[in-house]
Design a protein around this motif. Structure first.
Motif, short mmCIF file in Angstrom:
data_model
loop_
_atom_site.label_atom_id
_atom_site.label_comp_id
_atom_site.label_asym_id
_atom_site.label_seq_id
_atom_site.Cartn_x
_atom_site.Cartn_y
_atom_site.Cartn_z
N GLY A 54 0.81 -1.21 0.00
CA GLY A 54 0.00 0.00 0.00
C GLY A 54 0.84 1.25 0.00
N THR A 55 0.34 2.29 0.64
CA THR A 55 1.02 3.59 0.61
C THR A 55 1.99 3.78 1.77
N SER A 56 1.96 2.86 2.77
CA SER A 56 2.79 3.10 3.95
C SER A 56 4.26 2.84 3.67
N GLY A 57 4.56 1.70 3.05
CA GLY A 57 5.95 1.39 2.69
C GLY A 57 6.89 1.50 3.87
N GLY A 58 8.09 2.03 3.60
CA GLY A 58 9.07 2.23 4.65
C GLY A 58 9.54 0.95 5.30
N PHE A 59 9.63 -0.14 4.55
CA PHE A 59 9.97 -1.42 5.15
C PHE A 59 11.38 -1.39 5.74
N GLN A 60 11.49 -1.84 6.99
CA GLN A 60 12.74 -1.75 7.71
C GLN A 60 13.26 -3.09 8.19
N VAL A 61 12.36 -4.02 8.55
CA VAL A 61 12.81 -5.23 9.22
C VAL A 61 11.91 -6.41 8.85
N LEU A 62 12.50 -7.59 8.76
CA LEU A 62 11.79 -8.82 8.45
C LEU A 62 11.99 -9.82 9.59
N LEU A 63 10.94 -10.56 9.91
CA LEU A 63 11.03 -11.65 10.88
C LEU A 63 10.40 -12.88 10.25
N LEU A 64 11.24 -13.85 9.89
CA LEU A 64 10.78 -15.08 9.25
C LEU A 64 10.73 -16.19 10.29
N ASP A 65 9.55 -16.79 10.43
CA ASP A 65 9.35 -17.92 11.34
C ASP A 65 8.89 -19.10 10.50
N GLU A 66 9.88 -19.90 10.05
CA GLU A 66 9.55 -21.01 9.17
C GLU A 66 8.77 -22.11 9.87
N ASP A 67 9.04 -22.34 11.15
CA ASP A 67 8.34 -23.40 11.87
C ASP A 67 6.84 -23.14 11.94
N ARG A 68 6.46 -21.88 11.98
CA ARG A 68 5.04 -21.54 12.06
C ARG A 68 4.51 -20.96 10.75
N GLY A 69 5.35 -20.94 9.75
CA GLY A 69 4.91 -20.54 8.42
C GLY A 69 4.46 -19.11 8.31
N ARG A 70 5.14 -18.19 9.00
CA ARG A 70 4.71 -16.79 8.93
C ARG A 70 5.91 -15.87 8.73
N LEU A 71 5.60 -14.74 8.15
CA LEU A 71 6.58 -13.69 7.89
C LEU A 71 6.01 -12.39 8.40
N LEU A 72 6.74 -11.69 9.26
CA LEU A 72 6.34 -10.37 9.75
C LEU A 72 7.23 -9.31 9.14
N ILE A 73 6.62 -8.20 8.76
CA ILE A 73 7.34 -7.10 8.11
C ILE A 73 7.04 -5.82 8.86
N GLY A 74 8.08 -5.14 9.29
CA GLY A 74 7.92 -3.85 9.94
C GLY A 74 8.07 -2.72 8.95
N GLY A 75 7.11 -1.81 8.94
CA GLY A 75 7.13 -0.69 8.00
C GLY A 75 6.84 0.62 8.69
N LYS A 76 6.44 1.58 7.92
CA LYS A 76 6.10 2.90 8.43
C LYS A 76 4.69 2.88 9.00
N ASP A 77 4.60 2.99 10.32
CA ASP A 77 3.31 3.04 11.04
C ASP A 77 2.52 1.74 10.95
N HIS A 78 3.11 0.67 10.41
CA HIS A 78 2.37 -0.58 10.26
C HIS A 78 3.29 -1.79 10.46
N ILE A 79 2.68 -2.89 10.88
CA ILE A 79 3.31 -4.19 10.94
C ILE A 79 2.40 -5.17 10.21
N TYR A 80 2.99 -5.94 9.29
CA TYR A 80 2.21 -6.86 8.47
C TYR A 80 2.61 -8.30 8.81
N MET A 81 1.64 -9.19 8.80
CA MET A 81 1.92 -10.61 8.95
C MET A 81 1.42 -11.34 7.71
N LEU A 82 2.30 -12.13 7.10
CA LEU A 82 1.98 -12.85 5.88
C LEU A 82 2.35 -14.32 6.05
#
Length: 498
Positions: A54-82
């Protein structure tokens, strides 16, 4: 997994199977063109899946948890879980903005509303299976909080857990920093003021924000304008009392002459059970030591070409948890040529440097020498542990002469040299510099072959196979059409080995 800089606003996940190795001349290390080149469009149409946040962008950090099959992404004013295996749409999104008063103050000190005065998430670390610890810049007022994951797909911020992020997160979204959560403690190399002019290595507690330990303030022999790169916890022996946290950074060399602006890369370490001194070094590290990391190409007449600027570090685990292999990505600040290199370092060589002689500054001209005087007991920089010392159960029990010695001797005399005495891969006078690094070791039996994935400052990823006698550039992938530098990458070892 690779992320672009904040201007690119794109995150990409891709599968890179190990290619079949082809024998080449064992006596050559000549730079080669990639055997396979894929454009951004070809990659997008093939194995890569892109997700735009989206428009927030500003991605700074990734947290990959393969055992639980999830990826967290830290951005500008938002945190995403995929989902880690399908990043086309986020499972959950959390909005975490800076306090309005912090935004107003950020603007009054002349910072940009779009580039600075927001909450750029810089730290994401797992607390347990269901909770994540996060820290952000908070519009130049750092803050930390705990995130809860419910039903494996719902991410939520716990407002009552929001605390100050001082000593855990930098003020600026652009400032280099590192942090590592270990046993409920945050070990961080970060700035201590909003101007970014002073930095320290901290240990703070998630549960008790008032407790902290740090390097000495305003003493350049401890840290001299450092730029932090990475941090990692590594066990030293089978006794947990010997466990240490290692920090990697570059800084202005205190060993250089007064007007020499030379930059050195460093590895430093502290003991996890360090609690500071009793009468001196109160709330300060009593076990902090640092040594120089050298990545250079030997030349004629003993002249070396030094790649002096450490840019990234990757820790490759081995069967012995005390002895991972550390890979460093370096560039050169030389005005004569530009280039990048990858060097591998063994824990044996790192420990040898820390167990070797100390550097000492003395004499009328204040030059640095190898310290040859009496070394107090227990050895300065060692952890209070029955492995080496049964008399002292805490750093507060150390004799005064040990603590006094540590106040003046943080620097080791001998440098840490790379495996084989030279880089395992170099890229000189190319159209790009290398910016990030991940490493995989294929299961082909020889034990020496590794695969390097190297991000560049113009949006490419190089896939390189190296061994004791070979280096082959297999692929060159144009990841980002905009040419944004790749600053962070994560590797899925499970997918690579499918």
């Amino acid at each position: 997994m690779a992320s672009a800089s904040s201007s690119s606003r794109a995150v990409m996940l891709w599968l890179l199977p190990l290619a079949t190795l082809t024998a080449i001349d064992a006596n050559t290390h000549a730079q080669r063109e990639a055997r396979l080149k894929l454009s951004q469009q070809e990659l997008k149409n093939g194995s890569a899946v892109y997700w735009r946040g989206g428009t927030s962008g500003g991605f700074q950090v990734l947290l990959l948890d393969e055992d639980r099959g999830r990826l967290l992404i830290g951005g500008k004013d938002h945190i995403y879980m995929l989902r880690s295996d399908s990043v086309d749409l986020p499972l959950s999104t959390v909005s975490w903005t800076a306090d309005p008063s912090a935004v107003r103050h950020c603007l009054t000190i002349g910072k940009s509303f779009h580039d600075d005065c927001a909450n750029f998430v810089r730290l994401l670390q797992s607390l347990n299976d269901t909770h994540i610890y996060a820290c952000g810049t908070g519009a130049f007022r750092p803050q930390c909080a705990i995130l809860s994951i419910q039903n494996k797909e719902a991410l939520s911020l716990l407002p009552h857990t929001i605390t100050s992020g001082l000593g855990k997160c930098p003020y600026s979204p652009k400032e280099p920093f590192t942090a590592r959560l270990n046993d409920g403690e945050v070990y961080a190399g970060t700035s201590v003021d909003f101007m970014g002019t002073h930095a320290a290595i901290f240990r703070t507690s998630v549960g008790a924000p008032g407790r902290h330990l740090r390097t000495e303030a305003y003493d350049r022999n401890w840290l001299n304008v450092p730029e932090f790169v990475a941090s990692v916890a590594i066990a030293d022996t089978h006794n947990s009392d010997d466990d240490k946290i290692y920090f990697f950074f570059r800084e202005a060399a205190v060993e250089a002459q007064q007007w020499d602006k030379r930059i050195y890369s460093r590895v430093a370490r502290v003991c996890k059970n360090d609690v500071g001194g009793r009468r001196s070094l109160i709330n300060r590290w009593t076990t902090f030591l640092k040594a120089r990391l050298v990545c250079s190409v030997p030349g004629p007449s003993g002249v070396h070409t030094h790649f002096n600027r450490l840019e990234d570090v990757f820790v490759l685990k081995t069967k012995e948890r005390q002895n991972p292999v550390l890979y460093g990505l370096f560039t050169t600040s030389s005005a004569l040529f530009g280039g990048s290199a990858v060097c591998a370092f063994s824990m044996a060589s790192i420990r040898a440097a820390f167990n070797g002689p100390y550097a000492h500054r003395d004499g009328p001209d204040h030059r640095w020498f190898e310290y040859k005087g009496r070394i107090p007991y227990p050895r300065p920089g060692a952890c209070p542990s029955k492995t080496y010392d049964a008399l002292h159960e805490s750093t507060r029990d150390f004799p005064d002469e040990v603590v006094s010695f540590m106040r003046q001797h943080q620097l080791m005399w001998e440098a840490v040299l790379p495996v084989g005495g030279r880089p395992m891969f170099t890229r000189v006078n190319a159209s790009h510099l290398l910016t990030s690094l991940v490493v995989d070791r294929p299961d082909i039996g020889d034990g020496t072959t590794v695969v390097l994935f190297l991000g560049t400052d113009d949006g490419k990823v190089l896939k390189v196979v190296t061994s004791e006698t070979e280096e082959i550039v297999l692929e060159e992938l144009h990841v980002f059409q905009s040419g944004a530098a790749i600053r962070s990458m994560k590797i899925s070892s499970k997918k690579v080995r499918r």
